[in-house]
Motif scaffolding. Structure first.
Motif, PDB file in Angstrom:
ATOM      1  N   LEU A  32     -18.307 -26.920  19.093  1.00 11.01           N
ATOM      2  CA  LEU A  32     -17.732 -27.995  19.899  1.00 11.01           C
ATOM      3  C   LEU A  32     -18.814 -28.721  20.697  1.00 11.01           C
ATOM      4  CD1 LEU A  32     -15.324 -29.578  21.017  1.00 11.01           C
ATOM      5  CD2 LEU A  32     -15.046 -27.772  22.724  1.00 11.01           C
ATOM      6  N   ALA A  33     -19.711 -27.979  21.313  1.00 10.42           N
ATOM      7  CA  ALA A  33     -20.785 -28.607  22.094  1.00 10.42           C
ATOM      8  C   ALA A  33     -21.677 -29.458  21.191  1.00 10.42           C
ATOM      9  CB  ALA A  33     -21.607 -27.540  22.810  1.00 10.42           C
ATOM     10  N   GLY A  34     -22.008 -28.955  20.018  1.00 13.14           N
ATOM     11  CA  GLY A  34     -22.831 -29.720  19.086  1.00 13.14           C
ATOM     12  C   GLY A  34     -22.126 -30.976  18.601  1.00 13.14           C
ATOM     13  N   ARG A  35     -20.832 -30.869  18.332  1.00 16.02           N
ATOM     14  CA  ARG A  35     -20.054 -32.043  17.900  1.00 16.02           C
ATOM     15  C   ARG A  35     -19.948 -33.074  19.024  1.00 16.02           C
ATOM     16  NH1 ARG A  35     -15.823 -28.311  15.753  1.00 16.02           N
ATOM     17  NH2 ARG A  35     -14.814 -29.046  17.614  1.00 16.02           N
ATOM     18  N   ARG A  36     -19.796 -32.605  20.259  1.00 11.80           N
ATOM     19  CA  ARG A  36     -19.727 -33.527  21.393  1.00 11.80           C
ATOM     20  C   ARG A  36     -21.050 -34.269  21.566  1.00 11.80           C
ATOM     21  NH1 ARG A  36     -18.453 -30.350  26.299  1.00 11.80           N
ATOM     22  NH2 ARG A  36     -18.515 -32.357  27.343  1.00 11.80           N
ATOM     23  N   PHE A  37     -22.162 -33.551  21.396  1.00 17.04           N
ATOM     24  CA  PHE A  37     -23.486 -34.173  21.482  1.00 17.04           C
ATOM     25  C   PHE A  37     -23.629 -35.237  20.388  1.00 17.04           C
ATOM     26  CE2 PHE A  37     -28.012 -34.225  20.225  1.00 17.04           C
ATOM     27  CZ  PHE A  37     -28.574 -34.647  21.413  1.00 17.04           C
ATOM     28  N   ALA A  94     -27.417 -20.358  19.198  1.00 15.98           N
ATOM     29  CA  ALA A  94     -26.685 -20.754  17.991  1.00 15.98           C
ATOM     30  C   ALA A  94     -27.478 -21.803  17.219  1.00 15.98           C
ATOM     31  CB  ALA A  94     -25.311 -21.310  18.360  1.00 15.98           C
ATOM     32  N   LEU A  95     -27.234 -21.818  15.922  1.00 14.69           N
ATOM     33  CA  LEU A  95     -27.777 -22.832  15.025  1.00 14.69           C
ATOM     34  C   LEU A  95     -26.582 -23.526  14.393  1.00 14.69           C
ATOM     35  CD1 LEU A  95     -30.671 -22.517  12.576  1.00 14.69           C
ATOM     36  CD2 LEU A  95     -28.467 -23.214  11.708  1.00 14.69           C
ATOM     37  N   LEU A  96     -26.525 -24.844  14.527  1.00 15.44           N
ATOM     38  CA  LEU A  96     -25.416 -25.627  13.991  1.00 15.44           C
ATOM     39  C   LEU A  96     -25.953 -26.547  12.907  1.00 15.44           C
ATOM     40  CD1 LEU A  96     -22.389 -26.522  14.320  1.00 15.44           C
ATOM     41  CD2 LEU A  96     -23.258 -28.323  15.813  1.00 15.44           C
ATOM     42  N   ARG A  97     -25.461 -26.360  11.694  1.00 14.32           N
ATOM     43  CA  ARG A  97     -25.846 -27.214  10.569  1.00 14.32           C
ATOM     44  C   ARG A  97     -24.770 -28.268  10.364  1.00 14.32           C
ATOM     45  NH1 ARG A  97     -27.720 -22.192   8.797  1.00 14.32           N
ATOM     46  NH2 ARG A  97     -29.919 -22.222   8.226  1.00 14.32           N
ATOM     47  N   THR A  98     -25.200 -29.517  10.280  1.00 17.59           N
ATOM     48  CA  THR A  98     -24.287 -30.608   9.971  1.00 17.59           C
ATOM     49  C   THR A  98     -24.783 -31.263   8.680  1.00 17.59           C
ATOM     50  OG1 THR A  98     -25.478 -32.342  11.162  1.00 17.59           O
ATOM     51  CG2 THR A  98     -23.914 -31.000  12.446  1.00 17.59           C
ATOM     52  N   ALA A  99     -24.040 -32.234   8.207  1.00 13.57           N
ATOM     53  CA  ALA A  99     -24.442 -32.921   6.979  1.00 13.57           C
ATOM     54  C   ALA A  99     -25.783 -33.634   7.139  1.00 13.57           C
ATOM     55  CB  ALA A  99     -23.360 -33.906   6.560  1.00 13.57           C
ATOM     56  N   GLY A 100     -26.098 -34.087   8.365  1.00 16.57           N
ATOM     57  CA  GLY A 100     -27.315 -34.866   8.551  1.00 16.57           C
ATOM     58  C   GLY A 100     -28.332 -34.303   9.515  1.00 16.57           C
ATOM     59  N   ASP A 101     -28.051 -33.164  10.132  1.00 18.37           N
ATOM     60  CA  ASP A 101     -28.962 -32.652  11.151  1.00 18.37           C
ATOM     61  C   ASP A 101     -28.780 -31.147  11.310  1.00 18.37           C
ATOM     62  OD1 ASP A 101     -30.868 -32.633  13.176  1.00 18.37           O
ATOM     63  OD2 ASP A 101     -29.648 -33.698  14.641  1.00 18.37           O
ATOM     64  N   VAL A 102     -29.735 -30.547  11.992  1.00 15.78           N
ATOM     65  CA  VAL A 102     -29.649 -29.154  12.424  1.00 15.78           C
ATOM     66  C   VAL A 102     -29.913 -29.157  13.918  1.00 15.78           C
ATOM     67  CG1 VAL A 102     -30.662 -26.855  12.251  1.00 15.78           C
ATOM     68  CG2 VAL A 102     -30.404 -28.241  10.186  1.00 15.78           C
ATOM     69  N   LEU A 103     -29.019 -28.516  14.668  1.00 19.49           N
ATOM     70  CA  LEU A 103     -29.152 -28.429  16.120  1.00 19.49           C
ATOM     71  C   LEU A 103     -29.232 -26.970  16.526  1.00 19.49           C
ATOM     72  CD1 LEU A 103     -26.899 -30.843  15.446  1.00 19.49           C
ATOM     73  CD2 LEU A 103     -27.034 -31.068  17.892  1.00 19.49           C
ATOM     74  N   VAL A 114     -27.356 -28.154  24.117  1.00 18.05           N
ATOM     75  CA  VAL A 114     -28.285 -28.394  23.012  1.00 18.05           C
ATOM     76  C   VAL A 114     -29.705 -28.152  23.499  1.00 18.05           C
ATOM     77  CG1 VAL A 114     -29.178 -30.149  21.427  1.00 18.05           C
ATOM     78  CG2 VAL A 114     -26.719 -30.049  21.933  1.00 18.05           C
ATOM     79  N   THR A 115     -30.440 -27.311  22.769  1.00 15.05           N
ATOM     80  CA  THR A 115     -31.836 -27.037  23.101  1.00 15.05           C
ATOM     81  C   THR A 115     -32.789 -27.758  22.162  1.00 15.05           C
ATOM     82  OG1 THR A 115     -31.812 -25.019  21.769  1.00 15.05           O
ATOM     83  CG2 THR A 115     -31.341 -24.782  24.131  1.00 15.05           C
ATOM     84  N   ALA A 116     -32.310 -28.109  20.967  1.00 10.91           N
ATOM     85  CA  ALA A 116     -33.141 -28.824  19.997  1.00 10.91           C
ATOM     86  C   ALA A 116     -32.235 -29.551  19.012  1.00 10.91           C
ATOM     87  CB  ALA A 116     -34.065 -27.857  19.261  1.00 10.91           C
ATOM     88  N   ALA A 117     -32.719 -30.696  18.513  1.00  6.18           N
ATOM     89  CA  ALA A 117     -31.971 -31.479  17.527  1.00  6.18           C
ATOM     90  C   ALA A 117     -32.965 -32.263  16.688  1.00  6.18           C
ATOM     91  CB  ALA A 117     -30.991 -32.421  18.223  1.00  6.18           C
ATOM     92  N   GLY A 118     -32.469 -32.837  15.607  1.00  2.00           N
ATOM     93  CA  GLY A 118     -33.366 -33.536  14.700  1.00  2.00           C
ATOM     94  C   GLY A 118     -34.309 -32.556  14.040  1.00  2.00           C
ATOM     95  N   CYS A 119     -33.792 -31.380  13.688  1.00  2.00           N
ATOM     96  CA  CYS A 119     -34.620 -30.290  13.176  1.00  2.00           C
ATOM     97  C   CYS A 119     -34.635 -30.251  11.651  1.00  2.00           C
ATOM     98  CB  CYS A 119     -34.108 -28.953  13.717  1.00  2.00           C
ATOM     99  SG  CYS A 119     -34.134 -28.874  15.528  1.00  2.00           S
ATOM    100  N   VAL A 120     -35.813 -29.978  11.112  1.00  2.00           N
ATOM    101  CA  VAL A 120     -36.017 -29.896   9.667  1.00  2.00           C
ATOM    102  C   VAL A 120     -36.682 -28.567   9.356  1.00  2.00           C
ATOM    103  CG1 VAL A 120     -37.182 -30.964   7.700  1.00  2.00           C
ATOM    104  CG2 VAL A 120     -36.300 -32.404   9.551  1.00  2.00           C
ATOM    105  N   ALA A 121     -36.155 -27.864   8.373  1.00  2.90           N
ATOM    106  CA  ALA A 121     -36.747 -26.593   7.946  1.00  2.90           C
ATOM    107  C   ALA A 121     -38.102 -26.859   7.302  1.00  2.90           C
ATOM    108  CB  ALA A 121     -35.822 -25.880   6.970  1.00  2.90           C
ATOM    109  N   GLN A 122     -39.082 -26.025   7.606  1.00  2.56           N
ATOM    110  CA  GLN A 122     -40.433 -26.182   7.059  1.00  2.56           C
ATOM    111  C   GLN A 122     -40.695 -25.277   5.868  1.00  2.56           C
ATOM    112  OE1 GLN A 122     -42.575 -28.670   8.306  1.00  2.56           O
ATOM    113  NE2 GLN A 122     -40.487 -29.096   8.967  1.00  2.56           N
ATOM    114  N   GLY A 123     -39.892 -24.275   5.708  1.00  2.00           N
ATOM    115  CA  GLY A 123     -40.071 -23.306   4.636  1.00  2.00           C
ATOM    116  C   GLY A 123     -39.310 -22.053   4.972  1.00  2.00           C
ATOM    117  N   GLU A 124     -39.212 -21.168   4.014  1.00  2.18           N
ATOM    118  CA  GLU A 124     -38.395 -19.973   4.186  1.00  2.18           C
ATOM    119  C   GLU A 124     -38.817 -19.122   5.375  1.00  2.18           C
ATOM    120  OE1 GLU A 124     -37.325 -16.110   1.556  1.00  2.18           O
ATOM    121  OE2 GLU A 124     -37.278 -18.051   0.528  1.00  2.18           O
ATOM    122  N   ASP A 125     -40.098 -18.954   5.580  1.00  2.68           N
ATOM    123  CA  ASP A 125     -40.582 -18.106   6.672  1.00  2.68           C
ATOM    124  C   ASP A 125     -41.222 -18.907   7.809  1.00  2.68           C
ATOM    125  OD1 ASP A 125     -39.747 -15.786   5.390  1.00  2.68           O
ATOM    126  OD2 ASP A 125     -41.623 -15.616   4.269  1.00  2.68           O
TER     127      ASP A 125
END
Length: 135
Positions: A32-37, A94-103, A114-125
């Motif tokens: 809910l907090a991520g959706r509100r943001f 918490a980690l929230l995955r959306t269709a266009g972002d990771v928060l 929200v502590t971070a947004a606009g996040c992109v995974a860099q690799g498995e580890d």
């Protein structure tokens, strides 16, 4: 009813109340907090978006921009979130995955922030790289 059946029933009830219910409540709260943001950003209500940031994250945004949070948040150009794809809760984080972002979110006394947004995974580890993050 035997003592062992009553004790077993009580344990089952306690497990349901403390286990899955607590986890589902935390997942719902973080989601809910991520959706509100995301909704605040989609509506270009950056002041409301700033109110949903963790204190450290908001401070970092203002320090980096050398100005108020709202305009700085707008300038970050965070991606549109879209529908929620999943949420994972680890204690008070918490980690929230959306269709266009990771928060990333953390739970405070005043609720999930929200502590971070606009996040992109860099690799498995590798850690995520985030456009918006706190110290």
């Amino acid at each position: 009813m035997s003592l062992s059946l009553r004790a077993g029933g009580a344990l089952l009830l306690a497990a349901l109340l403390c286990g899955c219910g607590a986890s589902a409540a935390r997942e719902d709260g973080a989601s809910l907090a991520g959706r509100r943001f995301a909704a605040a950003l989609a509506a270009h209500d950056y002041r409301a978006g700033c109110e949903l940031l963790a204190p450290e994250t908001r401070d970092e945004v203002e320090q980096d921009a050398q100005g108020p949070c709202g305009p700085a948040l707008r300038e970050l150009g965070l991606p549109a979130a879209g529908p929620v794809r999943g949420v994972e809760v680890y204690g008070r984080d918490a980690l929230l995955r959306t269709a266009g972002d990771v928060l990333f979110l953390s739970q405070f006394g005043s609720g999930w922030r929200v502590t971070a947004a606009g996040c992109v995974a860099q690799g498995e580890d590798e850690p995520y790289r985030c456009a918006l993050k706190g110290g």
